[in-house]
Scaffold this motif. Sequence first.
Motif, PDB file in Angstrom:
ATOM      1  N   VAL B 217       0.843  -1.211   0.000  1.00 32.15           N
ATOM      2  CA  VAL B 217       0.000   0.000   0.000  1.00 32.15           C
ATOM      3  C   VAL B 217       0.873   1.254   0.000  1.00 32.15           C
ATOM      4  CG1 VAL B 217      -1.608   1.384   1.396  1.00 32.15           C
ATOM      5  CG2 VAL B 217      -2.073  -1.037   1.003  1.00 32.15           C
ATOM      6  N   VAL B 218       1.910   1.287   0.843  1.00 31.79           N
ATOM      7  CA  VAL B 218       2.721   2.517   0.921  1.00 31.79           C
ATOM      8  C   VAL B 218       3.487   2.735  -0.383  1.00 31.79           C
ATOM      9  CG1 VAL B 218       4.816   1.588   2.042  1.00 31.79           C
ATOM     10  CG2 VAL B 218       4.158   3.946   2.417  1.00 31.79           C
ATOM     11  N   ILE B 219       3.996   1.661  -0.974  1.00 35.29           N
ATOM     12  CA  ILE B 219       4.725   1.831  -2.244  1.00 35.29           C
ATOM     13  C   ILE B 219       3.742   2.210  -3.365  1.00 35.29           C
ATOM     14  CG2 ILE B 219       6.042   0.614  -4.034  1.00 35.29           C
ATOM     15  CD1 ILE B 219       7.580  -0.786  -1.882  1.00 35.29           C
ATOM     16  N   GLY B 220       2.616   1.516  -3.430  1.00 40.99           N
ATOM     17  CA  GLY B 220       1.620   1.819  -4.471  1.00 40.99           C
ATOM     18  C   GLY B 220       1.120   3.250  -4.373  1.00 40.99           C
ATOM     19  N   LEU B 221       0.821   3.675  -3.144  1.00 40.82           N
ATOM     20  CA  LEU B 221       0.289   5.032  -2.960  1.00 40.82           C
ATOM     21  C   LEU B 221       1.363   6.085  -3.271  1.00 40.82           C
ATOM     22  CD1 LEU B 221      -2.383   6.378  -2.005  1.00 40.82           C
ATOM     23  CD2 LEU B 221      -1.260   6.729   0.183  1.00 40.82           C
ATOM     24  N   VAL B 243       2.871  -4.162  -9.706  1.00 40.42           N
ATOM     25  CA  VAL B 243       3.339  -5.192  -8.770  1.00 40.42           C
ATOM     26  C   VAL B 243       2.706  -4.965  -7.391  1.00 40.42           C
ATOM     27  CG1 VAL B 243       5.388  -5.986  -7.513  1.00 40.42           C
ATOM     28  CG2 VAL B 243       5.476  -5.749  -9.991  1.00 40.42           C
ATOM     29  N   SER B 244       2.664  -3.707  -6.959  1.00 36.36           N
ATOM     30  CA  SER B 244       2.060  -3.386  -5.648  1.00 36.36           C
ATOM     31  C   SER B 244       0.587  -3.797  -5.635  1.00 36.36           C
ATOM     32  CB  SER B 244       2.151  -1.889  -5.359  1.00 36.36           C
ATOM     33  OG  SER B 244       3.471  -1.465  -5.391  1.00 36.36           O
ATOM     34  N   LEU B 245      -0.137  -3.439  -6.685  1.00 38.89           N
ATOM     35  CA  LEU B 245      -1.570  -3.747  -6.727  1.00 38.89           C
ATOM     36  C   LEU B 245      -1.810  -5.254  -6.790  1.00 38.89           C
ATOM     37  CD1 LEU B 245      -2.876  -0.929  -9.125  1.00 38.89           C
ATOM     38  CD2 LEU B 245      -2.893  -0.980  -6.640  1.00 38.89           C
ATOM     39  N   SER B 246      -0.925  -5.950  -7.498  1.00 42.15           N
ATOM     40  CA  SER B 246      -1.046  -7.409  -7.565  1.00 42.15           C
ATOM     41  C   SER B 246      -0.877  -8.024  -6.176  1.00 42.15           C
ATOM     42  CB  SER B 246       0.004  -7.958  -8.534  1.00 42.15           C
ATOM     43  OG  SER B 246       0.007  -9.357  -8.501  1.00 42.15           O
ATOM     44  N   VAL B 247       0.105  -7.526  -5.430  1.00 41.02           N
ATOM     45  CA  VAL B 247       0.340  -8.055  -4.072  1.00 41.02           C
ATOM     46  C   VAL B 247      -0.842  -7.722  -3.164  1.00 41.02           C
ATOM     47  CG1 VAL B 247       1.798  -7.855  -2.014  1.00 41.02           C
ATOM     48  CG2 VAL B 247       2.861  -8.003  -4.269  1.00 41.02           C
ATOM     49  N   ILE B 248      -1.340  -6.481  -3.259  1.00 35.52           N
ATOM     50  CA  ILE B 248      -2.479  -6.085  -2.412  1.00 35.52           C
ATOM     51  C   ILE B 248      -3.676  -7.001  -2.682  1.00 35.52           C
ATOM     52  CG2 ILE B 248      -4.184  -4.245  -1.984  1.00 35.52           C
ATOM     53  CD1 ILE B 248      -1.956  -2.212  -2.641  1.00 35.52           C
ATOM     54  N   VAL B 258      -9.117  -2.640  -1.711  1.00 33.98           N
ATOM     55  CA  VAL B 258      -8.052  -1.715  -1.302  1.00 33.98           C
ATOM     56  C   VAL B 258      -7.220  -1.318  -2.529  1.00 33.98           C
ATOM     57  CG1 VAL B 258      -6.005  -1.423   0.167  1.00 33.98           C
ATOM     58  CG2 VAL B 258      -7.974  -2.699   1.026  1.00 33.98           C
ATOM     59  N   ALA B 259      -6.947  -2.297  -3.401  1.00 33.57           N
ATOM     60  CA  ALA B 259      -6.182  -2.010  -4.625  1.00 33.57           C
ATOM     61  C   ALA B 259      -6.925  -0.978  -5.482  1.00 33.57           C
ATOM     62  CB  ALA B 259      -5.960  -3.295  -5.414  1.00 33.57           C
ATOM     63  N   ASN B 408     -11.426   1.174   4.999  1.00 34.69           N
ATOM     64  CA  ASN B 408     -11.185   0.129   5.996  1.00 34.69           C
ATOM     65  C   ASN B 408     -12.440  -0.154   6.820  1.00 34.69           C
ATOM     66  OD1 ASN B 408      -8.660  -0.942   5.822  1.00 34.69           O
ATOM     67  ND2 ASN B 408      -7.778   0.210   7.512  1.00 34.69           N
ATOM     68  N   VAL B 409     -13.088   0.918   7.284  1.00 35.16           N
ATOM     69  CA  VAL B 409     -14.273   0.759   8.140  1.00 35.16           C
ATOM     70  C   VAL B 409     -15.393   0.076   7.353  1.00 35.16           C
ATOM     71  CG1 VAL B 409     -15.989   1.976   9.534  1.00 35.16           C
ATOM     72  CG2 VAL B 409     -13.627   2.811   9.467  1.00 35.16           C
ATOM     73  N   ILE B 410     -15.603   0.539   6.119  1.00 40.32           N
ATOM     74  CA  ILE B 410     -16.689  -0.041   5.303  1.00 40.32           C
ATOM     75  C   ILE B 410     -16.397  -1.508   4.971  1.00 40.32           C
ATOM     76  CG2 ILE B 410     -17.841   0.105   3.049  1.00 40.32           C
ATOM     77  CD1 ILE B 410     -17.435   3.182   3.294  1.00 40.32           C
ATOM     78  N   LEU B 411     -15.131  -1.793   4.631  1.00 39.16           N
ATOM     79  CA  LEU B 411     -14.782  -3.180   4.289  1.00 39.16           C
ATOM     80  C   LEU B 411     -14.994  -4.109   5.476  1.00 39.16           C
ATOM     81  CD1 LEU B 411     -11.623  -2.512   2.120  1.00 39.16           C
ATOM     82  CD2 LEU B 411     -13.757  -3.581   1.368  1.00 39.16           C
ATOM     83  N   LYS B 412     -14.716  -3.611   6.665  1.00 35.40           N
ATOM     84  CA  LYS B 412     -14.950  -4.418   7.870  1.00 35.40           C
ATOM     85  C   LYS B 412     -16.448  -4.696   8.033  1.00 35.40           C
ATOM     86  CE  LYS B 412     -15.121  -6.346  11.768  1.00 35.40           C
ATOM     87  NZ  LYS B 412     -14.932  -7.776  11.814  1.00 35.40           N
TER      88      LYS B 412
END
Lengths: 164, 460
Positions: B217-221, B243-248, B258-259, B408-412
């Motif tokens: 997330v930090v690298i992608g953002l 690559v970041s989005l694939s990992v996320i 999140v991606a 995050n809140v909505i996904l939870k």
Amino acid sequence: MSKWLIAAVAAVMVIANLFSFSAPITKTSQPFDVTELLMSQNWQESAPLFLAENFADLEVSNVGSEQELGFSFQRELVSGFGDYQVNRDAPLDLTDLSAESLELLDENTKYELEPFCAINPEGKYCDLVIAWDEDVGQTASFIGVLIDDYRFALIERELLEKLS
Amino acid sequence: MIYEFLMLSITLLAGVSLAAVTGIRQLPLLIPAGVLFAVVLRTASFSLLNLFDVLSINITVWFLLTLLMIVYAVIRGKLFIQLKALALIVPIVLVSVVITRVERWSSPVYGDPSWILTMSEMMQSGVDMETLNGRVSIKRGFAFPLMLSLGPTGEYLSAFPAVLFISLIFASYWAITRFTSRHNLALLLALAVMLTTPIVIRSSLYLNGHVLMALAVVIGLAVGLEAANEKTLSSQRLILLMVSLSVISTTRAEGIAVAALVALTVISANWISRKQIMLTVSSATFSFGIWLSVYNSYILNSTGIYWVLFVLILVGLGLLVAAKPLDPIRFRLIPLAIIAELVVLVAALVIFREDLLGGVQAQFENLVLGEGLWGIVIIAMPILLGYLYFQKDQKRLASMVFILMLGNVILKMVDGGQFGEPTLGRVGWADSLNRMWLHLTGVFAMVIAISFSSKPKINS
């Protein structure tokens, strides 16, 4: 922001953080072998692993349903660690076992854990014991039974015959 | 110990080699980017072996593949960068292995970590992945247990979480240096705040995908924000973003969402090419589709569609974002996302107020009263974001972090709703939402550092 203000704000944040500090990581002696580790911690889902670890040829019946009468006995773990037959009929009712039988069961209990269940009004876990007679070889057949209000047992057929 | 040291060193060097081939040179980025490349290589190779039903050789193939990547980078003239990286990789891996294998430090292992360990064990032994087609498995992710499965026979790669955590520190450092000119002070303050946050330290050895998510997330953002500032997305940065989005999208069940939020940074721009949008979105949808297919997930099964068609449909739907008629909406995706999230959140709180009341109280205890081990970080975040939003150069960063936090809140709530009424969790650090904030660890460090820096680099 000025340097001093920045440092002051950061110091306040660090001090506030430290107020909630509580041993975030600890030194342990836990094993690195996955099966050993999970069994040593009596993980609530470890019953299928424990049985697969102790018997080459297995059959398990009457585990019931964790949503109704029964306890969690996860399909994924059965397939992943032993691939044996599991029958999910309701557990047999053996809540009227005699004191001698309960003592015999206690003597032959090899493992205790607290899997998920739905029948305990005080929480989402029930007690489960796994027991077998010492004479059993590598082939075993376990049967799920209810031995008390919120207490289950997985008992090997030969031992169960001695109990009932 | 020696096995772990060698396996982790080779794995990291292979990832770094691939990252170097794409043109990445700075060491603080090379190490965390190398981890992400290694994770994608592992998920891709494992998925391919699964297709041919030969998972039993997955560890041997991994070993050969990593050696191949290292040699390939040497042939492409990256030997000097590889050697420089190796000088960092060796101490990082050594420290990690000593912490976990020799000194035997660990975080609690129960609940989710136990499931993740069983999955890694199954992956290592090459069990038919259809075994993992239920809800329980999908919630524990794919990429993280797959990396843990590289441990010695029957064991897990115990030092991998520590390597991830050190990489996250490098990634946060790199991200901070992209956006502040007072690196040292800003970095020092951000590190001081984050490394005194108990749950962040706990996450360093916690057996779950949170730190891997945080790293991606930090690298992608940061890549997205930098591209937005410079109004250009180079091939090298595009690959890193993909690559970041694939990992996320392969690390956690909610990863695909999140991606999508992280990708908003670039896909909402009016300067980005349609090809770049399609590649960005497809990196997430394709990876997620492949994961569901490998597990033969209940989500895939519920559609009754053959897996190839399922992946094609998923990727195809994602490509719609690049359609020209949708441009007016696409350019406004960031404000629209904030409005949509706020509407959903308020509506859920009104409609399901009785179901959510306990959860709201639990979150108050976790985040304000300290039960979640977050110290003051989460409480401070809205204040810092508000401050940043009104700084002329930081609006996009503040908006994006706000979107991710609301997300995050909505996904939870959605996750809870999957099994009945929506929920917002329980008291304690192990609560799902409380742990999901860990995905923003590096981003929080960025926010703190940039807030404390009076000389931002951003010129958007």
